[in-house]
Every structure is written in C-alpha cells, then in structure tokens.
Motif scaffolding. Structure first.
Motif, mmCIF file in Angstrom:
data_model
loop_
_atom_site.group_PDB
_atom_site.id
_atom_site.type_symbol
_atom_site.label_atom_id
_atom_site.label_comp_id
_atom_site.label_asym_id
_atom_site.label_seq_id
_atom_site.Cartn_x
_atom_site.Cartn_y
_atom_site.Cartn_z
ATOM 1 N N LEU A 192 114.888 -7.555 74.125
ATOM 2 C CA LEU A 192 115.972 -7.848 73.197
ATOM 3 C C LEU A 192 117.040 -8.388 74.122
ATOM 4 N N ASN A 193 117.492 -7.803 75.326
ATOM 5 C CA ASN A 193 118.751 -8.214 75.725
ATOM 6 C C ASN A 193 118.426 -9.428 76.549
ATOM 7 N N VAL A 194 117.161 -9.706 77.071
ATOM 8 C CA VAL A 194 117.073 -10.905 77.535
ATOM 9 C C VAL A 194 117.125 -12.024 76.652
ATOM 10 N N TYR A 195 116.339 -11.774 75.387
ATOM 11 C CA TYR A 195 116.423 -12.973 74.473
ATOM 12 C C TYR A 195 117.930 -13.344 74.053
ATOM 13 N N ALA A 196 118.705 -12.199 73.916
ATOM 14 C CA ALA A 196 120.183 -12.108 73.323
ATOM 15 C C ALA A 196 120.930 -13.269 74.420
ATOM 16 N N SER A 197 120.521 -12.937 75.702
ATOM 17 C CA SER A 197 121.384 -13.725 76.775
ATOM 18 C C SER A 197 121.115 -15.061 76.548
ATOM 19 N N LEU A 198 119.536 -15.276 76.379
ATOM 20 C CA LEU A 198 119.210 -16.641 76.090
ATOM 21 C C LEU A 198 119.943 -17.309 75.094
ATOM 22 N N VAL A 199 119.989 -16.624 73.902
ATOM 23 C CA VAL A 199 120.740 -17.207 72.788
ATOM 24 C C VAL A 199 122.091 -17.692 73.045
ATOM 25 N N ASN B 213 89.553 -24.721 76.193
ATOM 26 C CA ASN B 213 89.486 -23.205 76.350
ATOM 27 C C ASN B 213 89.051 -22.536 75.093
ATOM 28 N N LYS B 214 88.917 -23.312 73.793
ATOM 29 C CA LYS B 214 88.369 -22.737 72.557
ATOM 30 C C LYS B 214 89.035 -21.823 72.212
ATOM 31 N N ILE B 215 90.493 -22.129 72.072
ATOM 32 C CA ILE B 215 91.594 -21.224 71.599
ATOM 33 C C ILE B 215 92.483 -22.085 70.431
ATOM 34 N N SER B 216 92.995 -21.294 69.737
ATOM 35 C CA SER B 216 94.250 -22.122 68.769
ATOM 36 C C SER B 216 95.455 -21.725 69.247
ATOM 37 N N PRO B 217 96.605 -22.492 68.779
ATOM 38 C CA PRO B 217 97.801 -22.396 69.162
ATOM 39 C C PRO B 217 98.291 -20.969 68.711
ATOM 40 N N PHE B 218 99.217 -20.726 69.023
ATOM 41 C CA PHE B 218 100.006 -19.229 68.758
ATOM 42 C C PHE B 218 100.298 -19.160 67.176
ATOM 43 N N LYS B 219 100.306 -18.249 66.682
ATOM 44 C CA LYS B 219 100.830 -17.848 65.350
ATOM 45 C C LYS B 219 101.593 -16.988 65.112
ATOM 46 N N THR B 220 102.931 -16.971 64.544
ATOM 47 C CA THR B 220 103.554 -15.587 64.363
ATOM 48 C C THR B 220 103.246 -15.018 63.158
ATOM 49 N N THR B 221 103.262 -13.608 62.987
ATOM 50 C CA THR B 221 103.092 -12.888 61.769
ATOM 51 C C THR B 221 104.472 -12.284 61.478
ATOM 52 N N LEU B 222 105.528 -12.468 62.112
ATOM 53 C CA LEU B 222 106.971 -11.973 61.805
ATOM 54 C C LEU B 222 107.810 -12.924 61.206
ATOM 55 N N GLU B 223 108.681 -12.199 60.475
ATOM 56 C CA GLU B 223 109.756 -12.976 59.686
ATOM 57 C C GLU B 223 110.757 -13.111 60.855
ATOM 58 N N LEU B 224 111.491 -14.401 60.960
ATOM 59 C CA LEU B 224 112.414 -14.769 61.818
ATOM 60 C C LEU B 224 113.634 -14.332 61.045
ATOM 61 N N LYS B 225 114.307 -13.047 61.420
ATOM 62 C CA LYS B 225 115.632 -12.884 60.787
ATOM 63 C C LYS B 225 116.845 -13.520 61.406
ATOM 64 N N ASN B 226 116.709 -13.912 62.753
ATOM 65 C CA ASN B 226 117.822 -14.434 63.506
ATOM 66 C C ASN B 226 117.513 -15.097 64.625
ATOM 67 N N ASP B 227 118.338 -15.528 65.429
ATOM 68 C CA ASP B 227 118.145 -16.361 66.508
ATOM 69 C C ASP B 227 117.408 -15.417 67.760
ATOM 70 N N ILE B 228 117.450 -14.260 67.810
ATOM 71 C CA ILE B 228 116.765 -13.700 68.761
ATOM 72 C C ILE B 228 115.438 -13.445 68.537
ATOM 73 N N ASP B 229 115.035 -13.372 67.234
ATOM 74 C CA ASP B 229 113.580 -13.391 66.616
ATOM 75 C C ASP B 229 113.098 -14.745 67.080
ATOM 76 N N PHE B 230 113.786 -15.847 66.970
ATOM 77 C CA PHE B 230 113.366 -17.117 67.325
ATOM 78 C C PHE B 230 112.811 -17.637 68.577
ATOM 79 N N ILE B 231 113.788 -16.835 69.385
ATOM 80 C CA ILE B 231 113.902 -16.836 70.719
ATOM 81 C C ILE B 231 112.483 -16.238 71.320
#
Length: 230
Positions: free
Chosen positions: A48-55, A103-121
């Motif tokens: 959380l703190n790392v992402y907050a600094s990046l924001v 690699n027979k894989i699919s791109p990442f898919k989020t299952t969480l709601e993005l409530k703020n910029d930290i969630d986005f990061i």
C-alpha cells in the motif's frame, strides 16, 4: 481456511488489518496459487505504501496525471491480441501477443473494484508483469520468475516480491528444482536486483503507446544492461 470470495480490504485499513488480510490470503494461496483475488489483495495489503508513493510521483507530471485519470488497461478484454500479433516481428505488440500464445496463458484479469488511484497502481503492477518479462529478457521458468521478482524489488521496492523470493528460495533449497548451485542462484538474484535499482521505473510507462516500438529499443531506454553470468 478463509473464503476468497468474501475477503476484502476496508478503506483506510490499518497495518494490523492489512497484515491480517494478507495472512488469510496466504492460507488460500498455499492451496490455490493462481487465485486472482488473493493474489491482488496480498499485493495491496503489503505494498500500500509503495503504491501510494508511486501515485504521488505520477501526480507530479502531466503524463502521470493523465494515466491516473484515464487508467489504461492491459487486461485481456481490453487487448486485441490477434491485431497485435500482426505487427512486425520484434515490436512490443507482436512479441507481447506471441508471449501469451507461446506460453499458453491469458492476460491478467482483475477481480477487484478499483476504488482509488492506489487500487489502479496495484492492478497496473500486476498486469505489467508479462511486459516486464519481455523487456528484461527474464524467462518464465522458476529461475526467470525469481529474477523478475528481484528486479521488481530493486526497481520499485515491492514488498510482495520479498515474500515471493523468500518462499521461492526456500522451495528451491528444499526441492532443488532451480538447476543451479546455491551460490549461482543467489548471484543471479543479486544481479537482477541491482539491475532493477539501476533501471528507470517501469510502472509509469504507458506501454499501450509503444505497441509498434521494437522491444530492443524499449529495453535500451528502460532497463539497465543485464550482467552476463558465467
């Protein structure tokens, strides 16, 4: 064991609450390593703190503010991998699409709601994982994954990477799967960490604007040279 469908992180959660949720996520991931909800939650809990600094860093530039506002996405539903693979070989778009196919894989898919910029990061960090494989040249085998975590730790200070490296290294020592002697294994992790520290921050790059750019060009712009190991 906690039910991953009911796990969530309250707004403005205290450190104690974040650690509690992270421990619940670890219990789930022990039996279900690919669980998307817990994988994302544990990142937010520990970083959380790392992402907050990046924001805060992004808010200081026009391009960063635009990224936070528009929230670009590298999720599967927002990508046309077929179109990207039609781009010339060597370009980021072509190699990115081929990476998933090979690699027979699919791109990442989020299952969480993005409530703020930290969630986005937090989401952005996880969905750029596959791009970073291409840019750094680290493989998708166990050794390559550990090197990528060490690179992310050096580049951004990601705390989750510490946890993965600790558990991953313990697993290698226990099962001897890495194929390398311990000194060589640790030397490669150290080299990846130092390379990450010497490289430009990778998380504030708008990769969606570089599909037609050669991977080699982006690598030279963003990544410090890899140390040649004996």
């Amino acid at each position: 064991m906690a039910d991953p469908n009911t796990l969530s992180l309250p707004d403005n959660a205290s450190l104690l609450t974040r650690l509690h949720v992270a421990l619940q996520c670890l219990q789930v991931l022990k039996n279900d390593p690919a669980n998307p909800t817990c994988g994302q939650l544990i990142n937010i809990c520990l970083d959380l703190n790392v992402y907050a600094s990046l924001v805060q860093r992004l808010q200081q530039s026009e391009g960063g503010r635009r990224m936070l506002s528009e929230r670009p996405s590298l999720q599967g539903e927002d990508l046309d991998l077929t179109a990207l693979e039609r781009l010339p070989e060597g370009t980021l778009g072509h190699e990115f699409a081929r990476y998933f196919r090979d690699n027979k894989i699919s791109p990442f898919k989020t299952t969480l709601e993005l409530k703020n910029d930290i969630d986005f990061i937090g989401k952005r960090y996880r969905e750029t994982h596959d791009v970073l494989h291409l840019l750094t040249g680290y493989g998708t085998d166990v050794m390559g994954e550990m090197e990528l975590q060490a690179y992310a730790l050096g580049n951004l200070g990601i705390q989750t990477a510490k946890l993965i490296l600790a558990f991953g290294t313990f697993g290698q020592l226990k099962e001897r799967q890495s194929g390398f002697a311990l000194p060589t294994y640790l030397q490669r992790l150290k080299a990846a960490y130092q390379r990450g520290r010497a490289s430009k921050l990778f998380l504030d790059v708008w990769y969606e604007h570089h599909w037609e750019t050669p991977v080699a060009t982006l690598r030279a712009q963003l990544c410090a040279p890899a140390v040649q190991m004996n």
